[in-house]
Structures are given as structure tokens and as C-alpha cells.
Design an enzyme around this catalytic site. Structure first.
Site, PDB file in Angstrom:
ATOM      1  CG  LEU A 219      -2.044  -1.002   1.305  1.00  0.00           C
ATOM      2  CD1 LEU A 219      -2.789  -0.874   2.631  1.00  0.00           C
ATOM      3  CD2 LEU A 219      -3.003  -0.829   0.146  1.00  0.00           C
ATOM      4  CG  ASP A 220       0.646   4.048  -3.164  1.00  0.00           C
ATOM      5  OD1 ASP A 220       1.455   3.199  -3.557  1.00  0.00           O
ATOM      6  OD2 ASP A 220      -0.234   4.559  -3.889  1.00  0.00           O
TER       7      ASP A 220
END
Length: 240
Positions: free
Chosen positions: A103-104
Site C-alpha cells: 500500500l502506498d
């Protein structure tokens, strides 16, 4: 005597996924019985001594974790800029853990963490098409015809996106919008780029579901271990 591909043996030891194990091998970081190997298809047995970066492989008991990642953490086991990583939350667990996919940095939500390379392969390889649902807040309005375009697939710099599910949760009179989008691809920053395609910035992004798993019962920064039947169901669903 039973043999195993070297990349699978590395994954089974909890070092990384099979695909990333291939890269370790190509980079010459894997040694079998004192000799450096560069062929991912090499077959080894339990009697062979395999080291990665000088560390002898031993098979760990598999660990499968559902983590509610806060924004502001790197989805990696370590970071050369010394930023907080998702693995910092598990310092009390004696296993070589790594995130399943990513996930960023600015994205929160459901992230699986494991030391199980085979499990990671099933959860992340594009051919298994595992569905992931995100709640998205934008700084403007995605018009109805744009929503239809997004559902069908839109052309980004790295190609056409696969059809997706899209649902409007809140439309705040022309100011901002909250939507839920379900995709099965895993391209870099894909959800943000899909909205940027229509001139919208994502101001908040949270992954709320991975296949049948949700964040129910967890707060940001908390985690729980997956139950054996959940792991089996995820594997089964990836094979459909």
C-alpha cells in the site's frame, strides 16, 4: 530424494516471495553448498545448504497476519531512508515477515503480512485476480459518464485498466465525493491514477477489503492473526 526449485525453497523459508527470490538469485546473492547460483530453476534437496546474503535458510512456521496499516508507513521490511515500515509493528514476533504486496505511503487500510512465500504468490500474482476494495475521497466530483468509463476500463500510461466495480457512497454537492472501488490488478498507484485521469485528486485512500477479509474489529496500527480456515479460503478463492 524429493527436490524443490530454489526459488520456492527461499520463499518457504520466509525470506520473500518466489518472484522476488528469482531476483535475489539473478543478483548472485544465493549460494548452494558453497557455490553461487544464478538459475532460478535449480532443483535442491533438504540436504543442500542454501544461504541468502550469507544467512543459512531454515524453514519457519508460517505466519499470516491482517494489519490495519496507518498512512505514513512504508510497505517494506526495511527502508534505506529510515522511515517507519509496516514491519516495525511486529518486533515481538520471531519470524522474518514481509508485506504481501504493498500500500502506498499515504494509503491506509488492510495489508496482509506473512513469512509464507507460497501464500504470497497466490495473493499477489496477476493470474489469481484477488479482489481488493478501496474507499476513496476525492477533491471533486466524478461525473456519471466518467463513472461508467471507469467501470469499463480506462487507458493509463501503462495500459488499459481491467473492468472494476464502482459505487458512490457520498456526493457532497459538487465539493467532494466518497466512492468505493473494487479492482483485481495491482499496478503502482493505480487507484489514484484512475481518478487523476479525470482531473481529480484522491485526498484519502483506504483499502477496506481484501477478497472476503475486512478491517472489522481493528483500529489503525492494530493487527490480528488469520485463522487457518481463512488462509485456506483465500488460497481456494485464488484458484477459482
Amino acid at each position: 530424494m524429493k527436490t524443490t526449485r530454489i526459488n520456492k525453497k527461499i520463499a518457504d523459508a520466509g525470506i520473500t516471495s518466489r518472484r522476488k527470490a528469482d531476483k535475489l538469485i539473478e543478483e548472485g546473492r544465493v549460494v548452494v553448498n558453497g557455490k553461487k547460483v544464478t538459475e532460478p530453476g535449480l532443483q535442491v534437496t533438504d540436504k543442500d545448504q542454501v544461504t541468502v546474503d550469507g544467512v543459512l535458510l531454515t524453514k519457519e512456521e508460517p505466519v499470516h497476519i491482517l494489519y490495519y496499516k496507518p498512512a505514513g508507513e512504508i510497505s517494506a521490511a526495511e527502508d534505506d531512508k529510515k522511515r517507519d515500515t509496516v514491519i516495525d509493528a511486529f518486533h515481538d514476533i520471531d519470524a522474518r515477515l514481509y508485506p504481501v504486496g504493498r500500500l502506498d505511503y499515504d494509503t491506509s487500510g488492510l495489508l496482509l503480512v506473512t513469512n509464507d512465500g507460497e501464500f504470497t504468490q497466490h495473493m499477489t500474482h496477476p493470474k489469481f485476480e484477488m479482489k481488493k476494495t478501496y474507499r476513496v475521497k476525492t477533491d471533486g466530483i466524478l461525473l456519471r459518464h466518467q463513472q461508467d468509463e471507469m467501470r469499463r476500463g480506462i487507458k493509463l500510461d501503462d495500459g488499459l485498466t481491467a473492468p472494476c466495480d464502482l459505487k458512490v457512497i457520498r456526493d457532497k454537492g459538487g465539493k467532494d465525493m466518497i466512492l468505493e472501488i473494487t479492482i483485481h490488478e495491482g499496478r503502482n498507484r493505480q487507484v489514484r491514477r484512475m481518478f487523476e485521469h479525470f482531473g481529480l485528486n484522491v485526498t484519502k485512500l483506504t483499502r477496506i477489503r481484501f477478497d472476503f477479509l475486512t478491517l472489522d474489529g481493528l483500529k489503525e496500527g492494530e493487527y490480528r492473526f488469520l485463522k487457518p480456515h481463512e488462509v485456506k479460503k483465500l488460497i481456494a478463492n485464488s484458484n477459482k
